[in-house]
Scaffold this active site. Structure first.
Site, short mmCIF file in Angstrom:
data_model
loop_
_atom_site.label_atom_id
_atom_site.label_comp_id
_atom_site.label_asym_id
_atom_site.label_seq_id
_atom_site.Cartn_x
_atom_site.Cartn_y
_atom_site.Cartn_z
N ARG A 298 7.08 -78.72 -7.67
CA ARG A 298 6.69 -78.86 -6.26
C ARG A 298 6.75 -80.32 -5.82
O ARG A 298 7.21 -80.64 -4.72
CB ARG A 298 5.29 -78.28 -6.05
CG ARG A 298 5.29 -76.76 -6.07
CD ARG A 298 3.90 -76.17 -6.17
NE ARG A 298 3.98 -74.70 -6.15
CZ ARG A 298 2.96 -73.90 -6.40
NH1 ARG A 298 1.78 -74.40 -6.70
NH2 ARG A 298 3.13 -72.59 -6.37
N TYR A 442 11.69 -73.41 -1.82
CA TYR A 442 11.61 -73.64 -3.26
C TYR A 442 10.17 -73.75 -3.75
O TYR A 442 9.32 -74.34 -3.08
CB TYR A 442 12.35 -74.93 -3.63
CG TYR A 442 13.81 -74.75 -3.96
CD1 TYR A 442 14.29 -73.55 -4.49
CD2 TYR A 442 14.72 -75.78 -3.76
CE1 TYR A 442 15.63 -73.39 -4.79
CE2 TYR A 442 16.06 -75.63 -4.08
CZ TYR A 442 16.51 -74.44 -4.59
OH TYR A 442 17.83 -74.29 -4.91
N GLU A 443 9.92 -73.22 -4.96
CA GLU A 443 8.64 -73.33 -5.65
C GLU A 443 7.47 -72.87 -4.80
O GLU A 443 6.41 -73.47 -4.77
CB GLU A 443 8.41 -74.78 -6.11
CG GLU A 443 9.55 -75.40 -6.87
CD GLU A 443 10.11 -74.49 -7.96
OE1 GLU A 443 9.37 -73.68 -8.51
OE2 GLU A 443 11.31 -74.61 -8.24
N GLY A 444 7.67 -71.77 -4.11
CA GLY A 444 6.64 -71.24 -3.21
C GLY A 444 6.93 -71.70 -1.80
O GLY A 444 7.04 -72.90 -1.53
N GLN A 449 2.30 -72.76 0.24
CA GLN A 449 1.68 -74.07 0.00
C GLN A 449 0.51 -74.29 0.96
O GLN A 449 -0.53 -74.85 0.58
CB GLN A 449 2.71 -75.19 0.19
CG GLN A 449 3.96 -75.06 -0.65
CD GLN A 449 3.69 -74.93 -2.13
OE1 GLN A 449 2.84 -75.63 -2.68
NE2 GLN A 449 4.40 -74.03 -2.79
#
Length: 600
Positions: A298, A442-444, A449
């Site tokens: 992240r 990306y990455e959540g 977030q």
């Protein structure tokens, strides 16, 4: 095809003048010998490598893309990528901030962070191949067994092997509790893993002899949901007894996803057919271990968008100074030409300054966060380590979401500076927009977030982490509140800090009655907090610039004058977005949830 020059002067300003990193690192015995000269030398050499080796491959890599062989399942990266990677590992770049115990150089993460900004500006698609290896390294370093560390970490550190994270499956994205991949125990302590994963960046390629996949799967009789997930290390090639690469493991790439951007990076569908792996950590505790990788990723995604923001700004600025169109509204600026350069038009300047401010704000923010990670890992004082860890936890979702949102805005504005030419591939600008868009998921996703920030990092501890960071802001405001020259920066900073405190309490009270209130407010809330953090750093940078502008100007150095102008633009043009965002967050869940789903 454009150009890229590493913004070393601004990096040095952030590291040496804003953050005082040499002094900070002296407090950590692990980094006591790292001084400004070492930092500057690494920045200089990193700038050369990224601009001369990586940047020339960015556009060609995007146009060529990766190729997948349906028979052998092999993936070929674009021309020049493999050779650039060999230069990368030969120079030791991959080992920069890794532990000397496993062959690393042991330099601070805050310095490695600046190098990664350069790499992402020069070529995000290429950077993702070694970039993911750092997350795998961190995960194994913290949760791997001594044997796993001995076998795999030296190769990850050297860059001879790369790593991936294999989380997502076709039926589940963010909801990892739904994953179906299975792991069966074997008598020798290994596991046979079967399943399919999608969206696996750098899942297969020809740049290294081995790839270490970190795979989430379920062991027999695992609890349902996220509490029943385990993490496994599944190498592309199994190792012989002497540690050399041996038999091929049945984890293969079934196809490459055809994405709108980062074509130079292979985003793979990975199939595991009783592939042999070894558990990392404890059964059913895989998410705990994987979160080390995910949080590193992240932060890395935030750096990707910072890199794109910077390179897009640089190219838009060159174009704006060269392209002539119409006369300036306030009079002729280039009398020898038939029209004036477009940089003299106010709205072109608005677009340029938007990108410039978002780049400089992100650089200060991410460098600060990286320094806090160094403190968390290496400061001798236990309370200092805990305070740093709390800040990193709070700031991570903001880095990922706020910077990637701003990267999308900034690259779009930079492309627009080019007018119609910005949409034509040969100028390279539309690639930055395409590449930047994917970073927001990306990455959540950025919504995830935002929920993480508001729900877990703020409301779950009744705002303790946020108040602790807010105390730093309050101290700065109090210290500089009577300085007339700082009024234009301190007043809006203090005002926004008070509004964030009030908004947080209000959302928390409403969410106790209806959890949807948190979901409805989360996205605008994160942007408000993001602006509070940028305001804090821009105010600090403005203070330094005010103190040094006169002497610098007398010596013909206009850096601080430009920094002041950027800070003033930020507070006048970008920070006021918070007024709208606060109204959105306060508007509640009713306007979103009242309409029956069947009526959409």
């Amino acid at each position: 095809m454009g150009q890229y020059t590493a913004p070393i002067r601004d990096m040095q300003f952030v590291l040496h003048e804003l953050l005082q990193v040499e002094h900070e690192l002296k407090q950590m015995p692990h980094y006591a010998e790292v001084d400004a000269d070492i930092i500057n030398q690494v920045l200089e050499e990193g700038g050369k490598f990224t601009s001369e080796v990586l940047f020339p491959l960015n556009h060609s890599g995007d146009r060529e893309g990766c190729r997948h062989d349906n028979v052998t399942h092999a993936v070929t990266t674009p021309k020049g990528f493999k050779e650039a990677y060999q230069q990368y590992i030969a120079a030791g770049w991959g080992a920069l901030s890794c532990s000397t115990e496993y062959g690393g150089q042991g330099l601070p993460l805050v310095l490695n962070n600046s190098f990664y900004e350069m790499m992402n500006s020069a070529n995000q698609a290429w950077t993702m191949y070694p970039g993911l290896s750092h997350g795998a390294y961190e995960c194994l370093l913290e949760h791997g067994t001594d044997e796993q560390k001995k076998l795999y970490l030296p190769k990850l550190v050297s860059g001879e092997w790369t790593g991936t994270m294999c989380l997502t499956e076709a039926h589940c994205g963010t909801d990892l509790g739904m994953l179906r991949s299975k792991a069966l125990p074997q008598d020798d302590g290994s596991w046979l893993i079967t399943g399919s994963k999608i969206f696996i960046s750098a899942g297969e390629h020809d740049m290294t002899e081995n790839i270490l996949h970190l795979v989430l799967a379920r062991v027999p009789d695992a609890p349902e949901g996220s509490k029943g997930i385990s993490l496994f290390l599944v190498p592309k090639f199994l190792l012989n007894a002497d540690g050399t690469v041996g038999q091929r493991n049945p984890i293969t790439c079934g196809a490459i996803e055809e994405k709108m951007g980062i074509h130079g990076n292979a985003t793979c569908q990975m199939n595991l057919d009783s592939a042999r792996g070894w558990i990392i950590g404890q059964p059913n505790k895989g998410l705990n271990a994987m979160f080390v990788f995910m949080n590193a990723a992240r932060l890395g995604v935030g750096m990707q968008s910072l890199g794109l923001t910077e390179v897009a700004y640089q190219n838009a600025l060159v174009y704006a100074k060269d392209r002539i169109q119409m006369r300036s509204l306030s009079g002729v600026k280039a009398p020898s030409m038939p029209a004036d350069p477009i940089i003299h038009h106010p709205d072109v300047r608005r677009m340029l300054l938007t990108a410039k401010a978002y780049a400089e704000g992100a650089r200060a923010f991410t460098s600060y966060a990286a320094l806090q990670i160094d403190r968390e890992l290496h400061h001798p004082d236990e309370m200092a380590r805990k305070d740093a860890a709390d800040e990193v936890a709070l700031l991570t979702p903001i880095i990922k979401a706020f910077i990637t949102d701003n990267g999308w805005i900034a690259t779009s504005e930079a492309m627009q500076v080019f007018g119609g030419h910005g949409y034509i591939a040969e100028w390279g600008m539309e690639q930055y927009v395409r590449d930047a868009r994917i970073n927001m998921i990306y990455e959540g996703t950025n919504t995830v977030q935002s929920l993480d920030l508001l729900g877990r990092k703020v409301l779950m501890d009744n705002g303790a982490k946020l108040r602790k960071f807010g105390a730093k802001i309050e101290a700065f405001v109090e210290e500089n509140g009577l300085d007339e020259a700082m009024n234009e920066f301190v007043t809006p900073l203090g005002d926004l800090g008070a509004k964030v405190s009030k908004l947080t309490m209000e959302i928390g009270m409403k969410a106790m009655q209806n959890p949807d209130e948190a979901g409805a407010a989360a996205v605008p809330y994160l942007r408000v907090v993001g602006h509070l953090i940028y305001s804090y750093f821009f105010a600090q940078m403005a203070k330094i610039a005010l103190e040094k502008t006169d002497a610098a100007e007398a010596a013909g150095d206009h850096f601080y004058q430009a920094k002041l102008a950027t800070a003033r633009f930020y507070f006048a043009r970008l920070q006021p977005e918070t007024a709208m965002l606060i109204r959105q967050a306060r508007s509640g869940a009713g306007n979103l949830m009242a309409l029956d789903a069947d009526l959409f």
